[in-house]
Design a protein around this motif. Structure first.
Motif, PDB file in Angstrom:
ATOM      1  N   ARG A 121       0.834  -1.383  -0.067  1.00 38.40           N
ATOM      2  CA  ARG A 121      -0.031   0.294   0.072  1.00 38.40           C
ATOM      3  C   ARG A 121       0.957   1.765   0.178  1.00 38.40           C
ATOM      4  NH1 ARG A 121      -5.134   2.232   4.070  1.00 38.40           N
ATOM      5  NH2 ARG A 121      -4.388   4.257   3.792  1.00 38.40           N
ATOM      6  N   ASP A 122       1.723   1.125   1.226  1.00 38.55           N
ATOM      7  CA  ASP A 122       2.421   2.966   1.084  1.00 38.55           C
ATOM      8  C   ASP A 122       3.192   2.610  -0.670  1.00 38.55           C
ATOM      9  OD1 ASP A 122       1.795   2.652   3.851  1.00 38.55           O
ATOM     10  OD2 ASP A 122       3.558   2.038   4.555  1.00 38.55           O
ATOM     11  N   GLU A 123       4.468   1.633  -0.494  1.00 42.88           N
ATOM     12  CA  GLU A 123       4.947   1.554  -2.359  1.00 42.88           C
ATOM     13  C   GLU A 123       3.550   2.402  -2.582  1.00 42.88           C
ATOM     14  OE1 GLU A 123       6.885  -1.364  -5.213  1.00 42.88           O
ATOM     15  OE2 GLU A 123       7.294  -1.405  -2.756  1.00 42.88           O
ATOM     16  N   MET A 124       2.173   2.261  -3.433  1.00 43.07           N
ATOM     17  CA  MET A 124       1.593   2.149  -4.384  1.00 43.07           C
ATOM     18  C   MET A 124       1.199   3.995  -3.973  1.00 43.07           C
ATOM     19  SD  MET A 124      -1.029  -1.387  -4.945  1.00 43.07           S
ATOM     20  CE  MET A 124      -1.699  -0.648  -6.072  1.00 43.07           C
ATOM     21  N   GLU A 125       0.871   4.040  -3.075  1.00 44.70           N
ATOM     22  CA  GLU A 125       0.975   5.801  -2.560  1.00 44.70           C
ATOM     23  C   GLU A 125       1.525   6.312  -3.093  1.00 44.70           C
ATOM     24  OE1 GLU A 125      -2.251   5.319   0.757  1.00 44.70           O
ATOM     25  OE2 GLU A 125       0.256   5.521   1.410  1.00 44.70           O
ATOM     26  N   ARG A 126       2.995   6.218  -3.017  1.00 44.76           N
ATOM     27  CA  ARG A 126       4.274   7.148  -3.560  1.00 44.76           C
ATOM     28  C   ARG A 126       4.449   6.738  -4.414  1.00 44.76           C
ATOM     29  NH1 ARG A 126       9.513   5.086  -4.300  1.00 44.76           N
ATOM     30  NH2 ARG A 126       8.280   2.687  -2.993  1.00 44.76           N
ATOM     31  N   LEU A 127       4.439   5.470  -5.029  1.00 39.79           N
ATOM     32  CA  LEU A 127       4.797   5.681  -6.727  1.00 39.79           C
ATOM     33  C   LEU A 127       3.618   6.507  -7.184  1.00 39.79           C
ATOM     34  CD1 LEU A 127       5.829   1.928  -6.957  1.00 39.79           C
ATOM     35  CD2 LEU A 127       7.307   4.367  -6.990  1.00 39.79           C
ATOM     36  N   THR A 128       1.828   6.358  -7.199  1.00 36.17           N
ATOM     37  CA  THR A 128       1.246   7.411  -7.696  1.00 36.17           C
ATOM     38  C   THR A 128       1.411   9.191  -7.080  1.00 36.17           C
ATOM     39  OG1 THR A 128      -0.460   5.711  -6.895  1.00 36.17           O
ATOM     40  CG2 THR A 128      -1.714   7.850  -7.427  1.00 36.17           C
ATOM     41  N   ASP A 129       1.680   9.217  -6.074  1.00 38.06           N
ATOM     42  CA  ASP A 129       2.447  10.858  -5.866  1.00 38.06           C
ATOM     43  C   ASP A 129       3.393  10.933  -6.349  1.00 38.06           C
ATOM     44  OD1 ASP A 129       0.554  10.298  -3.940  1.00 38.06           O
ATOM     45  OD2 ASP A 129       1.532  10.715  -2.304  1.00 38.06           O
ATOM     46  N   ALA A 130       3.790   9.940  -6.970  1.00 36.80           N
ATOM     47  CA  ALA A 130       5.646  10.675  -8.226  1.00 36.80           C
ATOM     48  C   ALA A 130       5.196  11.434  -9.735  1.00 36.80           C
ATOM     49  CB  ALA A 130       6.174   9.424  -7.891  1.00 36.80           C
ATOM     50  N   LEU A 131       3.627  10.059  -9.892  1.00 32.38           N
ATOM     51  CA  LEU A 131       2.836  10.799 -10.817  1.00 32.38           C
ATOM     52  C   LEU A 131       2.944  11.875 -11.201  1.00 32.38           C
ATOM     53  CD1 LEU A 131       2.219   7.191 -12.244  1.00 32.38           C
ATOM     54  CD2 LEU A 131       4.714   8.170 -13.372  1.00 32.38           C
ATOM     55  N   PRO A 132       3.010  12.457 -11.940  1.00 32.78           N
ATOM     56  CA  PRO A 132       2.083  14.042 -12.222  1.00 32.78           C
ATOM     57  C   PRO A 132       0.826  14.246 -12.268  1.00 32.78           C
ATOM     58  CG  PRO A 132       3.318  13.879 -13.929  1.00 32.78           C
ATOM     59  CD  PRO A 132       3.952  12.773 -13.745  1.00 32.78           C
ATOM     60  N   ARG A 133       0.154  13.233 -13.059  1.00 31.47           N
ATOM     61  CA  ARG A 133      -1.648  12.951 -13.729  1.00 31.47           C
ATOM     62  C   ARG A 133      -1.927  11.690 -13.187  1.00 31.47           C
ATOM     63  NH1 ARG A 133      -2.025  13.893 -19.983  1.00 31.47           N
ATOM     64  NH2 ARG A 133      -3.978  14.727 -19.078  1.00 31.47           N
ATOM     65  N   ALA A 134      -1.602  11.079 -11.821  1.00 32.32           N
ATOM     66  CA  ALA A 134      -2.195  10.522 -11.331  1.00 32.32           C
ATOM     67  C   ALA A 134      -2.998   9.848 -10.211  1.00 32.32           C
ATOM     68  CB  ALA A 134      -1.214   9.502 -10.723  1.00 32.32           C
ATOM     69  N   GLU A 135      -3.664   9.479 -10.057  1.00 32.72           N
ATOM     70  CA  GLU A 135      -4.703   9.699  -8.355  1.00 32.72           C
ATOM     71  C   GLU A 135      -4.628   8.311  -8.257  1.00 32.72           C
ATOM     72  OE1 GLU A 135      -8.903  11.158  -9.650  1.00 32.72           O
ATOM     73  OE2 GLU A 135      -8.543  11.283 -11.445  1.00 32.72           O
ATOM     74  N   ARG A 136      -5.635   7.798  -6.673  1.00 33.29           N
ATOM     75  CA  ARG A 136      -5.674   6.600  -6.174  1.00 33.29           C
ATOM     76  C   ARG A 136      -7.345   6.348  -5.621  1.00 33.29           C
ATOM     77  NH1 ARG A 136      -1.559   8.632  -3.473  1.00 33.29           N
ATOM     78  NH2 ARG A 136      -2.061   8.193  -0.784  1.00 33.29           N
ATOM     79  N   ILE A 137      -7.708   5.083  -6.076  1.00 35.72           N
ATOM     80  CA  ILE A 137      -8.838   5.369  -5.006  1.00 35.72           C
ATOM     81  C   ILE A 137      -9.028   3.681  -4.231  1.00 35.72           C
ATOM     82  CG2 ILE A 137     -11.577   5.222  -4.788  1.00 35.72           C
ATOM     83  CD1 ILE A 137     -11.453   6.523  -7.709  1.00 35.72           C
ATOM     84  N   PHE A 138      -8.810   3.473  -3.305  1.00 36.24           N
ATOM     85  CA  PHE A 138      -8.701   2.204  -2.525  1.00 36.24           C
ATOM     86  C   PHE A 138     -10.247   1.761  -1.837  1.00 36.24           C
ATOM     87  CE2 PHE A 138      -3.706   3.492  -1.543  1.00 36.24           C
ATOM     88  CZ  PHE A 138      -3.528   2.658  -2.682  1.00 36.24           C
ATOM     89  N   TRP A 139     -10.338   0.682  -1.952  1.00 38.94           N
ATOM     90  CA  TRP A 139     -11.394   0.281  -1.501  1.00 38.94           C
ATOM     91  C   TRP A 139     -11.005  -0.894  -0.310  1.00 38.94           C
ATOM     92  CZ3 TRP A 139     -11.549   1.582  -6.234  1.00 38.94           C
ATOM     93  CH2 TRP A 139     -13.239   2.483  -5.949  1.00 38.94           C
ATOM     94  N   TYR A 140     -12.161  -0.960   0.814  1.00 36.47           N
ATOM     95  CA  TYR A 140     -11.449  -1.498   1.581  1.00 36.47           C
ATOM     96  C   TYR A 140     -13.025  -2.505   2.410  1.00 36.47           C
ATOM     97  CZ  TYR A 140      -6.847  -0.556   1.945  1.00 36.47           C
ATOM     98  OH  TYR A 140      -5.339   0.265   1.442  1.00 36.47           O
ATOM     99  N   GLU A 141     -13.072  -3.742   2.379  1.00 37.90           N
ATOM    100  CA  GLU A 141     -14.384  -4.350   3.193  1.00 37.90           C
ATOM    101  C   GLU A 141     -14.864  -4.056   4.424  1.00 37.90           C
ATOM    102  OE1 GLU A 141     -14.145  -8.393   2.325  1.00 37.90           O
ATOM    103  OE2 GLU A 141     -13.343  -8.625   0.326  1.00 37.90           O
ATOM    104  N   GLU A 142     -13.655  -3.362   4.699  1.00 39.72           N
ATOM    105  CA  GLU A 142     -14.042  -3.174   6.720  1.00 39.72           C
ATOM    106  C   GLU A 142     -13.442  -1.817   6.953  1.00 39.72           C
ATOM    107  OE1 GLU A 142     -10.960  -4.912   9.032  1.00 39.72           O
ATOM    108  OE2 GLU A 142     -12.078  -7.618   8.062  1.00 39.72           O
ATOM    109  N   GLY A 143     -13.745  -1.055   5.456  1.00 40.44           N
ATOM    110  CA  GLY A 143     -13.574   0.601   5.285  1.00 40.44           C
ATOM    111  C   GLY A 143     -11.950   1.038   5.874  1.00 40.44           C
TER     112      GLY A 143
END
Length: 394
Positions: free
Chosen positions: A311-333
């Motif tokens: 997770r931390d890696e996916m967040e960091r790499l997404t933040d490093a891309l100029p036109r990227a965004e992320r959405i996560f879903w968790y069954e437990e919220g």
């Protein structure tokens, strides 16, 4: 191309053969392993044999290939063949093994169907088999050549240089090649086979996506421990979790897999669930490392934040891309959207190319939502490990 005479016979007999393919496959594997037990050592997955996954994979591929030949006689089902060929080369299948499979498979067909298998019926299905086998042998030969392997010898020794505990059931191993011999490059999204000796002395192979690599020659695999329950306990993943340590040596195949990130300018949607985020992480590493400026939408679903490996890696790499965004879903919220992945209020970029990895039910559902949102089916690429029953409907 299937001959007209054989096509007519296959069309007439496909419903009968197809209805009993699982029984044929069970008889085939039982007889083959009884007479050729060496094939269980380092080629076939014992877990998939126990669960029936291997039988369903064989039956599904034969039925899909025969159906494709009948539906489009002048076209070769390259998508189906490519996926199978990559799976085969990852475990070192060789040309002579197609002869062995033919012997036991057609023996099983004759046993199960009895008098229905006339010489004409046998000849027609024999033609189907060798059309499929011949095409696969040609594709696999090319893949072996590209990997610098001859006769299926793709194996290299790698040393564990780091072990990282990602979650309670997921760990990563960072690996370095033992020899100075060049290793074939890996494309983001591909996988390798790991070959290990089990406590009973039998070798087993499992495929793991490369979750990252580096210019210094390092590669990383991320392994989820399969604890059992609805499926047999993962004997290889359990062994690796229990024993793999820094300094140990592992035997890896060259990288294979027909689903890998392609360069281009179209927006990207990267979709994963659970441990399916491993090839997505490799793609994000590539995009960040090359300074890609495309629009990138990263979508991931998991049980909880604690279960979300990388997770931390996916967040960091997404933040490093100029036109990227992320959405996560968790069954437990928690700190993400609650429940299953739902794309109703997610804006999918126009003209997007999609890469997915996760369970078949998950990807089947998300694929339907993506098509509903306007994504062309040909632009949705997915990776499945195990019995790919969805193939052919994609």
């Amino acid at each position: 191309m299937l001959s007209k005479e054989s096509a007519a016979i296959v069309r007439d007999t496909l419903p009968v053969v197809g209805a009993r393919l699982d029984e044929i496959a069970a008889r085939f594997y039982g007889r083959m392993f009884a007479e050729r037990p060496e094939l269980l050592d380092g080629l076939f997955n014992r877990g998939n044999q126990l669960s029936g996954e291997q039988r369903r994979a064989l039956a599904g591929s034969i039925a899909a290939f025969a159906g494709a030949l009948l539906a489009n006689p002048d076209e070769r089902p390259d998508a189906l063949l490519s996926r199978i060929a990559h799976k085969h080369t990852a475990v070192g299948v060789t040309d002579d093994q197609y002869v062995i499979v033919h012997k036991y498979l057609f023996g099983a067909i004759a046993e199960v169907l009895g008098d229905a298998v006339t010489p004409e019926v046998a000849a027609a299905w024999d033609e189907v088999y060798w059309l499929m086998a011949g095409a696969l042998i040609a594709i696999e030969g090319r893949l072996y050549t590209e990997a610098g392997a001859r006769g299926g010898r793709t194996w290299r020794i790698w040393r564990v240089v780091e072990r990282r505990e990602e979650t309670a059931d997921v760990m990563s191993l960072v690996l370095r090649p033992v020899s100075d011999e060049p290793v074939p490059p890996a494309r983001p999204g591909q996988y390798v086979s790991v070959r290990v000796r089990m406590p009973d002395g039998v070798h087993q192979l499992r495929q793991y996506s490369l979750s990252g690599d580096g210019a210094d020659g390092l590669r990383r695999i991320t392994v989820k421990r399969v604890r059992g329950g609805d499926v047999p306990q993962g004997e290889v993943s359990t062994l690796l979790h229990a024993t793999a340590a820094v300094g140990d040596e592992l035997t890896l195949s060259a990288p294979f897999g027909d689903i890998s990130l392609e360069d281009g300018t179209a927006p990207l949607v990267l979709v994963s669930a659970g441990i399916g985020d491993t090839p997505i992480a490799a793609m994000l590493h590539h995009l960040a490392g090359t300074g890609d400026t495309r629009r990138v939408l990263v979508l991931h679903a998991d049980r909880s934040a604690a279960d979300h490996a990388l997770r931390d890696e996916m967040e960091r790499l997404t933040d490093a891309l100029p036109r990227a965004e992320r959405i996560f879903w968790y069954e437990e919220g928690g700190d993400a959207r609650s429940g299953w992945m739902d794309l109703d209020d997610v804006e999918i970029p126009e003209g997007a190319v999609v890469y997915m990895c996760g369970s078949v039910p998950f990807m089947r559902g998300v694929r339907g939502e993506l098509i509903k949102a306007g994504v062309a089916p040909r632009d949705i690429h997915y990776e499945v490990f195990g019995s790919d029953l969805w193939l052919g409907a994609a």
